[in-house]
Design an enzyme around this catalytic site. Structure first.
Site, PDB file in Angstrom:
ATOM      1  N   LYS A 262     -69.253 -29.910  23.566  1.00 21.02           N
ATOM      2  CA  LYS A 262     -68.217 -28.879  23.695  1.00 21.02           C
ATOM      3  C   LYS A 262     -67.428 -28.751  22.398  1.00 21.02           C
ATOM      4  CE  LYS A 262     -67.113 -29.609  28.648  1.00 21.02           C
ATOM      5  NZ  LYS A 262     -67.426 -28.285  29.172  1.00 21.02           N
ATOM      6  N   ARG A 336     -73.652 -30.641  38.306  1.00 23.47           N
ATOM      7  CA  ARG A 336     -74.625 -30.323  39.345  1.00 23.47           C
ATOM      8  C   ARG A 336     -75.720 -31.389  39.450  1.00 23.47           C
ATOM      9  NH1 ARG A 336     -75.974 -24.679  36.573  1.00 23.47           N
ATOM     10  NH2 ARG A 336     -73.795 -24.991  35.993  1.00 23.47           N
TER      11      ARG A 336
HETATM   12  N1  BES Z   1     -66.700 -29.581  33.586  1.00 26.33           N
HETATM   13  C1  BES Z   1     -67.243 -28.344  33.160  1.00 26.33           C
HETATM   14  C2  BES Z   1     -66.614 -27.145  33.855  1.00 26.33           C
HETATM   15  C3  BES Z   1     -65.155 -26.911  33.582  1.00 26.33           C
HETATM   16  C4  BES Z   1     -64.762 -26.048  32.579  1.00 26.33           C
HETATM   17  C5  BES Z   1     -64.198 -27.486  34.375  1.00 26.33           C
HETATM   18  C6  BES Z   1     -63.437 -25.805  32.357  1.00 26.33           C
HETATM   19  C7  BES Z   1     -62.868 -27.251  34.162  1.00 26.33           C
HETATM   20  C8  BES Z   1     -62.495 -26.393  33.151  1.00 26.33           C
HETATM   21  C9  BES Z   1     -68.740 -28.299  33.439  1.00 26.33           C
HETATM   22  O1  BES Z   1     -69.386 -29.506  33.390  1.00 26.33           O
HETATM   23  C10 BES Z   1     -69.348 -27.425  32.399  1.00 26.33           C
HETATM   24  O2  BES Z   1     -69.281 -27.797  31.257  1.00 26.33           O
HETATM   25  N2  BES Z   1     -69.933 -26.300  32.814  1.00 26.33           N
HETATM   26  C11 BES Z   1     -70.540 -25.405  31.913  1.00 26.33           C
HETATM   27  C12 BES Z   1     -71.833 -24.958  32.537  1.00 26.33           C
HETATM   28  C13 BES Z   1     -72.752 -24.222  31.588  1.00 26.33           C
HETATM   29  C14 BES Z   1     -73.246 -25.144  30.507  1.00 26.33           C
HETATM   30  C15 BES Z   1     -73.898 -23.663  32.382  1.00 26.33           C
HETATM   31  C16 BES Z   1     -69.596 -24.221  31.676  1.00 26.33           C
HETATM   32  O3  BES Z   1     -68.902 -23.836  32.593  1.00 26.33           O
HETATM   33  O4  BES Z   1     -69.558 -23.738  30.559  1.00 26.33           O
HETATM   34 MN    MN Z   2     -70.001 -30.055  31.450  1.00 21.01          MN
END
Ligand code: BES
Ligand code: MN
Ligand code: ZN
Length: 484
Positions: A262, A336
Site C-alpha cells: 500500500k 477474503r
Molecule cells: N483492509 C483493506 C480494506 C480497507 C481499506 C479497510 C480502507 C479499511 C479502510 C483490504 O485488505 C484491502 O486492502 N482491500 C483492497 C482490495 C483490492 C486489492 C481488491 C482494496 O480495497 O483496495
Molecule cells: Mn489489504
C-alpha cells in the site's frame, strides 16, 4: 466508566439537564413537563430560552442557561428530537461532551419508555470513551437520571451497560497499535476474557495446527510476518440453546498490503484491519454477560499481512480449508483469503443455523456508501431484514447491496478455482461474491457485513469517539437478542 444513577424525580439544585422535544421545527420545541421539577422562575426562563433558540429540539442540540446565585445554578437544555431511543442517544452523547462539571442531573419525562434510558445511557457512555497512549482513559464522575418509578428502568440500564462495555472492548482492541497487537496478543485477550466467564471456552490454533489441518489462506497471508498467525475459536454454550450462530471476523492485525504494498496514506491506519474480529469477539462476550440463549461459535482468523522473504506473492496458488484453490492476483486482497478458511471450517465442522461475517474488507465500501454505513450482503431476505432492523435500533447504519449472478464470472481463473481479486470494479460486491463461494450449503443462511468504513471515525461525532468505533457490536447484540 462514568457512573449513571437512577433516582426519583425531585427538586434539583446544581445543574439540571432538561430535555426539549422537537424533530426539526421550532414550534415543536417546548420543554417537556419536567418543568415541574423547577421553581417557577426557572421554568419561565427555560421556556423563553427555547422560544428564542434556533431549533432547540434537534437531537443533540444544547443550550446553556446560567442562573448565578440561584438554584438550580445552571440549566442545560438538550434536544431529544422525536423523543425516541435515537434522539435520546444523541442527547446523551451531547451531554457527555459538555464540560465535565456540567450536567449532574438529567430529568426524564414521567412515564417514559425504558428505551429512553437505554438511549441516554448508551449515548453518555459511548461518547465519553477516549483512548490515549497506554490504553483507555478512565472517566470518573456520576450523573443522576431523575425518573419516577426508577426500578422500571434498571433493566434498560443493565443492557446499555453490557452493550457499551462490549463496544468499548472492541474499540480498545482496534485502537491498540500493531506493535503490541499481533495475532498471539489478540488471541490472549480473548482467552483472558473467557477465563472469567465459565460459559465461554476458547481454542487457539497456531501455525503448526493450521498447517496440519489445511488452513492455507491464513498461512499464506501470515507467512510474511515475524509474528505468526492464529485461529481463535470462541464458544458460548448456554443451557437449552435452540439456535447455533457462527460469527466470523476478519483479524488482520496490520495490513501493509504485502508484496502488493500500500501507499503510506493507504497504510497508516491499517491497525484497524481487525475491526471485524474485535466486533465478533466483543459481541460474544457481551452475549454471555447478558445471558443470551443462543449458542454462538465465533471464529477469528488472525494474521499480519507483512512484507518479507516469507510473504506470499501475486501469482501464487493457495489451497483453502475446504480444498478450493485461489490464484492470488493482489496480495492486498488478503482478508477474503483468511475468511475463506474460516467460512469453510464453519460449514464443514460446525454446521450452524446461521453464518454471519464481519470484515474491514474493502476500501470500496466507503466509495459506495461513505464513512458511516456498512455494506450488507445476503441472499436471505428474512435474515437481511432482521439485521437491518437490528442495526437501525442500535443506531448503526447498514445498506443492503446486490449479489449479481453475472458478476460471479469475474471470479473464474484458469489456474485455480477462483481469482482472489478480480479487477472489473464493484470491489465490495465482488469480495462478497468471493466469500459466498465458501458458504457451501449454508449459502442461504449467510450474511456478510463489509464494515471497513464505519469501523473508524476521524473525529468525535455523535456517540462515536475519534478512532475505533466498535462498529457491529451494537447491531450484533440487538440481532442476537431476537434469535431464539
Ligand atoms: N483492509 C483493506 C480494506 C480497507 C481499506 C479497510 C480502507 C479499511 C479502510 C483490504 O485488505 C484491502 O486492502 N482491500 C483492497 C482490495 C483490492 C486489492 C481488491 C482494496 O480495497 O483496495
Ligand atoms: Mn489489504
Ligand atoms: Zn485488509
Amino acid at each position: 466508566m462514568l457512573t449513571i444513577r437512577l433516582a426519583p424525580r425531585r427538586a434539583v439544585s446544581g445543574v439540571l439537564a432538561l430535555p426539549v422535544a422537537g424533530s426539526g421545527s421550532t414550534d415543536l420545541a417546548r420543554p417537556r413537563d419536567d418543568v415541574a421539577l423547577l421553581p417557577e422562575d426557572a421554568a419561565a426562563e427555560a421556556a423563553a430560552l427555547v422560544d428564542d433558540a434556533d431549533n432547540p429540539g434537534r437531537a443533540g442540540a444544547t443550550q446553556i442557561l446560567p442562573r448565578p446565585l440561584r438554584r438550580p445554578e445552571r440549566l442545560l437544555l438538550v434536544g431529544v428530537g422525536a423523543g425516541d431511543e435515537a434522539g435520546w442517544r444523541a442527547a446523551g452523547a451531547a451531554l457527555a461532551r459538555q464540560s465535565e462539571s456540567t450536567a449532574r442531573t438529567v430529568a426524564l419525562p414521567p412515564d417514559c419508555d425504558p428505551s429512553v434510558v437505554r438511549g441516554l445511557a448508551e449515548g453518555l457512555w459511548l461518547a465519553s470513551y477516549q483512548f490515549v497512549a497506554g490504553g483507555r482513559r478512565r472517566r470518573r464522575g456520576a450523573i443522576t437520571v431523575a425518573v419516577d418509578g426508577h426500578e422500571r428502568y434498571a433493566d434498560a440500564l443493565t443492557q446499555a451497560k453490557a452493550t457499551v462495555e462490549a463496544s468499548c472492548l472492541a474499540r480498545d482492541l482496534t485502537n491498540t497499535p500493531s506493535s503490541r497487537k499481533n495475532p498471539a496478543w489478540f488471541a490472549q485477550q480473548v482467552q483472558q476474557a473467557a477465563t472469567s466467564r465459565p460459559e465461554l471456552s476458547v481454542t487457539v490454533r497456531g501455525p503448526r495446527e493450521l498447517a496440519a489441518e489445511g488452513f492455507g489462506g491464513i498461512l499464506a497471508v501470515g507467512g510474511g510476518s515475524a509474528t505468526p498467525p492464529r485461529f481463535v475459536e470462541l464458544s458460548y454454550r448456554p443451557r437449552g440453546a435452540r439456535t447455533h450462530v457462527v460469527l466470523v471476523g476478519k483479524g488482520i492485525t496490520f495490513d501493509t498490503g504485502g508484496i502488493s504494498i500500500k501507499t503510506l496514506d493507504g497504510m497508516k491506519l491499517m491497525r484497524k484491519d481487525m475491526g471485524g474480529a474485535a466486533a465478533v469477539a466483543a459481541a460474544t462476550i457481551g452475549a454471555a454477560d447478558l445471558g443470551f440463549r443462543t449458542r454462538i461459535t465465533t471464529l477469528i482468523p488472525l494474521a499480519e499481512n507483512a512484507v518479507s522473504g516469507g510473504s506470499f506473492r501475486p501469482g501464487d496458488i493457495i489451497r483453502h480449508y475446504d480444498g478450493a484453490t485461489s490464484e492470488i492476483t493482489n496480495t492486498d486482497a488478503e482478508g477474503r483469503l483468511v475468511l475463506a478458511d474460516a467460512l469453510g471450517y464453519a460449514v464443514r465442522r460446525l454446521r450452524p443455523d446461521v453464518l454471519v461475517n464481519l470484515a474491514t474488507l474493502t476500501g470500496a465500501n466507503a466509495v459506495a456508501l461513505g464513512k458511516r454505513t456498512a455494506a450488507m450482503y445476503s441472499d436471505n431476505d428474512t435474515l437481511a431484514g432482521a439485521f437491518a432492523d437490528a442495526a437501525a435500533a442500535a443506531g448503526e447504519r447498514v445498506w443492503r447491496m446486490p449479489l449479481p449472478e453475472d458478476y460471479v464470472a469475474y471470479l473464474a481463473s484458469d489456474l485455480a478455482d477462483l481469482y482472489s481479486a478480480p479487477t472489473q470494479g464493484a470491489g465490495s460486491v465482488v469480495a462478497a461474491l468471493y466469500l459466498r463461494e465458501f458458504t457451501g450449503d449454508l449459502r442461504d443462511r449467510w450474511l456478510h457485513l463489509d464494515m471497513s468504513a464505519p469501523s473508524w471515525s476521524d473525529r468525535p461525532v455523535d456517540e462515536l469517539a475519534k478512532g475505533a468505533t466498535g462498529w457491529g457490536v451494537r447491531t450484533l447484540l440487538r440481532w442476537l437478542a431476537t434469535v431464539d
